[in-house]
Structures are given as C-alpha cells and as structure tokens.
Design a protein around this motif. Sequence first.
Motif, short mmCIF file in Angstrom:
data_model
loop_
_atom_site.label_atom_id
_atom_site.label_comp_id
_atom_site.label_asym_id
_atom_site.label_seq_id
_atom_site.Cartn_x
_atom_site.Cartn_y
_atom_site.Cartn_z
N MET A 96 0.82 -1.21 0.00
CA MET A 96 0.00 0.00 0.00
C MET A 96 0.85 1.25 0.00
SD MET A 96 -3.22 -0.84 2.44
CE MET A 96 -3.08 0.81 3.00
N HIS A 97 1.96 1.23 0.72
CA HIS A 97 2.86 2.39 0.75
C HIS A 97 3.45 2.63 -0.64
CE1 HIS A 97 5.61 5.33 2.31
NE2 HIS A 97 6.61 4.68 1.74
N ALA A 98 3.88 1.57 -1.29
CA ALA A 98 4.43 1.72 -2.64
C ALA A 98 3.38 2.25 -3.61
CB ALA A 98 4.99 0.38 -3.13
N ALA A 99 2.18 1.74 -3.51
CA ALA A 99 1.11 2.19 -4.40
C ALA A 99 0.74 3.64 -4.14
CB ALA A 99 -0.11 1.30 -4.25
N ALA A 100 0.66 4.02 -2.86
CA ALA A 100 0.27 5.39 -2.52
C ALA A 100 1.33 6.40 -2.95
CB ALA A 100 0.02 5.50 -1.02
N MET A 101 2.61 6.07 -2.74
CA MET A 101 3.67 7.01 -3.14
C MET A 101 3.74 7.12 -4.65
SD MET A 101 4.75 8.28 -0.43
CE MET A 101 6.14 9.19 -1.04
N GLY A 102 3.62 6.01 -5.36
CA GLY A 102 3.64 6.06 -6.81
C GLY A 102 2.45 6.81 -7.36
N ASP A 103 1.30 6.59 -6.75
CA ASP A 103 0.08 7.25 -7.17
C ASP A 103 0.19 8.76 -6.96
OD1 ASP A 103 -2.61 7.65 -7.89
OD2 ASP A 103 -3.23 7.45 -5.81
N PHE A 138 -5.23 21.42 -11.93
CA PHE A 138 -4.73 21.67 -10.57
C PHE A 138 -5.75 21.23 -9.53
CE2 PHE A 138 -4.18 24.51 -6.90
CZ PHE A 138 -2.91 24.11 -6.53
N LEU A 139 -7.03 21.45 -9.80
CA LEU A 139 -8.07 21.00 -8.87
C LEU A 139 -8.15 19.48 -8.81
CD1 LEU A 139 -10.89 23.59 -9.63
CD2 LEU A 139 -9.40 23.48 -7.63
N VAL A 140 -7.88 18.81 -9.92
CA VAL A 140 -7.83 17.34 -9.91
C VAL A 140 -6.67 16.86 -9.04
CG1 VAL A 140 -7.43 15.31 -11.34
CG2 VAL A 140 -8.99 17.08 -12.12
N ILE A 141 -5.51 17.55 -9.14
CA ILE A 141 -4.36 17.21 -8.28
C ILE A 141 -4.74 17.36 -6.82
CG2 ILE A 141 -2.05 17.95 -7.56
CD1 ILE A 141 -1.48 18.70 -10.44
N LEU A 142 -5.39 18.47 -6.47
CA LEU A 142 -5.80 18.68 -5.07
C LEU A 142 -6.77 17.60 -4.60
CD1 LEU A 142 -6.27 22.54 -4.77
CD2 LEU A 142 -4.45 21.12 -3.82
N PHE A 143 -7.71 17.22 -5.47
CA PHE A 143 -8.66 16.17 -5.09
C PHE A 143 -7.94 14.85 -4.82
CE2 PHE A 143 -11.27 12.54 -6.38
CZ PHE A 143 -12.25 12.62 -5.41
N SER A 198 -6.50 10.38 -1.67
CA SER A 198 -5.58 9.24 -1.62
C SER A 198 -5.09 8.93 -0.20
CB SER A 198 -4.41 9.47 -2.56
OG SER A 198 -3.56 8.37 -2.55
N PRO A 199 -4.63 9.91 0.59
CA PRO A 199 -4.20 9.56 1.95
C PRO A 199 -5.34 9.05 2.84
CG PRO A 199 -3.30 11.69 1.33
CD PRO A 199 -4.28 11.30 0.28
N VAL A 200 -6.52 9.60 2.66
CA VAL A 200 -7.66 9.16 3.48
C VAL A 200 -8.03 7.72 3.15
CG1 VAL A 200 -10.10 9.57 3.96
CG2 VAL A 200 -8.53 11.49 3.79
N SER A 201 -8.11 7.41 1.86
CA SER A 201 -8.47 6.04 1.49
C SER A 201 -7.35 5.07 1.87
CB SER A 201 -8.76 5.95 0.00
OG SER A 201 -7.61 6.28 -0.75
#
Length: 133
Positions: free
Chosen positions: A39-46, A71-76, A81-84
């Motif tokens: 999960m850490h690898a996937a989250a950092m890559g994502d 830019f708004l998509v990046i913020l979303f 991503s961290p919450v999920s």
Amino acid sequence: MFWEWCRFGLASICLLIGMAFMILAVFGVNRLKRALNRMHAAAMGDTLGILFVFLGLILMRGFSFDSLKLFLVILFFWMASPVSGHMISRLEVMTDEELGEIRLIRKDGKEKADREDKAGCKDRTDKREAEKG
C-alpha cells in the motif's frame, strides 16, 4: 519561440518523471510481500506520479482555465488518496493476525515470535512457552 521549446521540454521531463514513478510503483506492489508495504508503494507512486503527470500537462497546455481544472484534480487526488490509504491500512491492521508479530532472536540463536494484543497482554504461545520452560 525559444520559451515555447523550454516549456515543452519541462513538460516532457515532468511527464517522464511521473510515468517513471507510476511504473516503479507497479514493481513495488508486485515485489513487496506485506500488504502495508504494498500500500505504501502504491500510494507514493500514485501521489507523485499524478503530481508530475498533471504538472507536465499544465505546463504543456499553458496557464489557462484547463490548467486550473488540472490543478483542482491534483488537489482532489492529494486529499482523497491519503484518506483512502489510511482507511484500508486500518482495516488491514484490524484483520491481519500476523501483522503485530515481532521476531526476537535469543542469545542461544533461536527465534521467538513476540506478540501483544491491544491491552498489552502477551499471546498464548508465550504463556505456553513460559509454562514449559
């Protein structure tokens, strides 16, 4: 004309860096054994992959209303991503029985699994070992 080529070069570099992060995340997810490491690898890559790919697209498109949308998509993604990832990791911690296991190597060279539950009590295997020896 020169600045357009510089902007195109920076955008291409950002896109390549983003794709490299995403490809490395795929290898990390497939190579790592534990679910939390995957999960850490996937989250950092994502996170980093999306940042650099969208940053490259913003630079390529120029600063316009489309760039604001990207830019708004990046913020979303950076908020979701961290919450999920945190929710999935908490689920993994609550359901995985071997997650809290810590290997201890004694002076005689034998390994011992040391586990504690949430209240700090030792696992049954440690109680059995204490009764035997």
